[in-house]
Design a protein around this motif. Sequence first.
Motif, PDB file in Angstrom:
ATOM      1  N   GLU A 257      11.156  10.642   1.842  1.00 54.22           N
ATOM      2  CA  GLU A 257      10.893  12.005   1.395  1.00 54.22           C
ATOM      3  C   GLU A 257      12.096  12.573   0.660  1.00 54.22           C
ATOM      4  N   VAL A 258      11.803  13.398  -0.321  1.00 48.56           N
ATOM      5  CA  VAL A 258      12.836  14.177  -0.995  1.00 48.56           C
ATOM      6  C   VAL A 258      12.422  15.642  -0.925  1.00 48.56           C
ATOM      7  N   ARG A 259      13.400  16.514  -0.941  1.00 52.02           N
ATOM      8  CA  ARG A 259      13.141  17.955  -0.915  1.00 52.02           C
ATOM      9  C   ARG A 259      13.621  18.576  -2.216  1.00 52.02           C
ATOM     10  N   PHE A 260      12.981  19.682  -2.582  1.00 56.84           N
ATOM     11  CA  PHE A 260      13.384  20.407  -3.772  1.00 56.84           C
ATOM     12  C   PHE A 260      12.903  21.856  -3.666  1.00 56.84           C
ATOM     13  N   PRO A 261      13.489  22.750  -4.449  1.00 54.57           N
ATOM     14  CA  PRO A 261      13.059  24.154  -4.391  1.00 54.57           C
ATOM     15  C   PRO A 261      11.603  24.289  -4.812  1.00 54.57           C
ATOM     16  N   PRO A 262      10.874  25.268  -4.270  1.00 54.56           N
ATOM     17  CA  PRO A 262       9.485  25.470  -4.682  1.00 54.56           C
ATOM     18  C   PRO A 262       9.399  25.798  -6.165  1.00 54.56           C
ATOM     19  N   ALA A 263       8.287  25.391  -6.787  1.00 54.34           N
ATOM     20  CA  ALA A 263       8.136  25.592  -8.229  1.00 54.34           C
ATOM     21  C   ALA A 263       8.137  27.061  -8.612  1.00 54.34           C
ATOM     22  N   ARG A 264       7.704  27.910  -7.692  1.00 56.30           N
ATOM     23  CA  ARG A 264       7.673  29.349  -7.922  1.00 56.30           C
ATOM     24  C   ARG A 264       7.663  30.030  -6.562  1.00 56.30           C
ATOM     25  N   PRO A 265       8.024  31.297  -6.481  1.00 57.55           N
ATOM     26  CA  PRO A 265       8.061  31.996  -5.192  1.00 57.55           C
ATOM     27  C   PRO A 265       6.722  31.905  -4.460  1.00 57.55           C
ATOM     28  N   GLY A 266       6.795  31.515  -3.203  1.00 57.51           N
ATOM     29  CA  GLY A 266       5.596  31.414  -2.400  1.00 57.51           C
ATOM     30  C   GLY A 266       4.859  30.098  -2.507  1.00 57.51           C
ATOM     31  N   HIS A 267       5.290  29.213  -3.419  1.00 60.99           N
ATOM     32  CA  HIS A 267       4.628  27.913  -3.572  1.00 60.99           C
ATOM     33  C   HIS A 267       4.891  27.064  -2.330  1.00 60.99           C
ATOM     34  N   GLY A 268       3.847  26.443  -1.803  1.00 59.66           N
ATOM     35  CA  GLY A 268       3.954  25.763  -0.512  1.00 59.66           C
ATOM     36  C   GLY A 268       4.554  24.379  -0.533  1.00 59.66           C
ATOM     37  N   MET A 269       4.652  23.734  -1.703  1.00 61.39           N
ATOM     38  CA  MET A 269       5.200  22.374  -1.753  1.00 61.39           C
ATOM     39  C   MET A 269       6.705  22.434  -1.950  1.00 61.39           C
ATOM     40  N   ILE A 270       7.430  21.868  -1.005  1.00 58.27           N
ATOM     41  CA  ILE A 270       8.893  21.893  -1.053  1.00 58.27           C
ATOM     42  C   ILE A 270       9.488  20.488  -1.046  1.00 58.27           C
ATOM     43  N   GLY A 271       8.641  19.493  -1.286  1.00 61.96           N
ATOM     44  CA  GLY A 271       9.137  18.128  -1.302  1.00 61.96           C
ATOM     45  C   GLY A 271       8.021  17.151  -1.599  1.00 61.96           C
TER      46      GLY A 271
ATOM     47  N   ILE B 190       0.860  -1.187   0.000  1.00 63.06           N
ATOM     48  CA  ILE B 190       0.000   0.000   0.000  1.00 63.06           C
ATOM     49  C   ILE B 190       0.891   1.229   0.000  1.00 63.06           C
ATOM     50  N   VAL B 191       0.761   2.041  -1.042  1.00 68.37           N
ATOM     51  CA  VAL B 191       1.646   3.186  -1.262  1.00 68.37           C
ATOM     52  C   VAL B 191       0.821   4.474  -1.207  1.00 68.37           C
ATOM     53  N   LEU B 192       1.178   5.360  -0.313  1.00 70.87           N
ATOM     54  CA  LEU B 192       0.558   6.676  -0.228  1.00 70.87           C
ATOM     55  C   LEU B 192       1.561   7.730  -0.670  1.00 70.87           C
ATOM     56  N   TRP B 193       1.152   8.571  -1.633  1.00 71.39           N
ATOM     57  CA  TRP B 193       1.946   9.753  -1.951  1.00 71.39           C
ATOM     58  C   TRP B 193       1.375  10.942  -1.195  1.00 71.39           C
ATOM     59  N   TYR B 194       2.256  11.821  -0.715  1.00 70.08           N
ATOM     60  CA  TYR B 194       1.799  13.036  -0.049  1.00 70.08           C
ATOM     61  C   TYR B 194       2.789  14.171  -0.333  1.00 70.08           C
ATOM     62  N   PRO B 195       2.300  15.423  -0.333  1.00 72.05           N
ATOM     63  CA  PRO B 195       3.200  16.560  -0.532  1.00 72.05           C
ATOM     64  C   PRO B 195       3.888  16.943   0.772  1.00 72.05           C
ATOM     65  N   VAL B 196       5.123  17.359   0.686  1.00 71.33           N
ATOM     66  CA  VAL B 196       5.835  17.942   1.826  1.00 71.33           C
ATOM     67  C   VAL B 196       5.643  19.452   1.726  1.00 71.33           C
ATOM     68  N   LEU B 197       5.002  20.030   2.738  1.00 73.39           N
ATOM     69  CA  LEU B 197       4.538  21.417   2.663  1.00 73.39           C
ATOM     70  C   LEU B 197       5.221  22.314   3.693  1.00 73.39           C
ATOM     71  N   THR B 198       5.367  23.569   3.333  1.00 71.18           N
ATOM     72  CA  THR B 198       5.900  24.530   4.296  1.00 71.18           C
ATOM     73  C   THR B 198       4.975  24.681   5.495  1.00 71.18           C
TER      74      THR B 198
END
Length: 257
Positions: free
Chosen positions: A216-230, A186-194
């Motif tokens: 979990e992996v981290r990455f820069p936000p897609a655009r300034p202020g975007h809440g998903m960082i991983g 059973i695999v759950l995907w979820y966003p890592v959020l600020t």
Amino acid sequence: MLSYQHIYHAGNLADVHKHSLLAWMLEYMTRKDKPISYIETHAGRAIYDLKADEALKTGEAAMGINRARQWFDPNHPYTKSLQQTAQTDGVNAYPGSPMIAVHRLRETDRITLAELHPGEHSALELALPTAICRRTDGFAMAHSMLPPTPRRGMMLIDPSFEIKYDYETIPSHIRKYARAWNVGIIVLWYPVLTSSAHGSMLKILQNEHPQALRHEVRFPPARPGHGMIGSGLFVINPPFGLAQEAANLKARFDTLS
């Protein structure tokens, strides 16, 4: 929520994380000559045009698969799916998780997909005529069919999390799924959020499923202020070798920071 369409985010870094490990797990499972069940609760449309206006508007694919494609060698199952999609649908096409499942699975395996959005469901049926595509609530569908036949298999839970109470209800769903299908992956995907909105959900899941793999992996936000960082995956009954594959992938993501 019927307003969500993944075309705006297709091929982003979260997709790279999720889809590369999904492809690896499916290829691992098909090494045994036994049929499997593949279930997906929030399937989307299966294939995306990365040159569509919606995809170009966010530019997430440019920061995602267009950048990360070189991370994977030609024999990686994710690379194989990318190449198969390019051959059948053009170089600008990107496979969603249902298409990756079709690529990696066999005629003896059973694929059941749920998608509630009418337009996405129609596209899903058109793209994958050999799969069972249901226009229904994915959580409810999974409850109704567990344990599946064949009993060996995997379920991907990949909601948009635009419905905020998903964070509250998902642990209960997974608790029941794991009880009904104790051999299933059973695999759950979820966003890592600020905002750390995912934090309480993960705490419950880890307490109830201590043997699961959380990655979990981290990455820069897609655009300034975007809440998903991983991007995160929570895997109950993880296949042998997944932890090492995930660690190798994380090393690639770490180069982005």
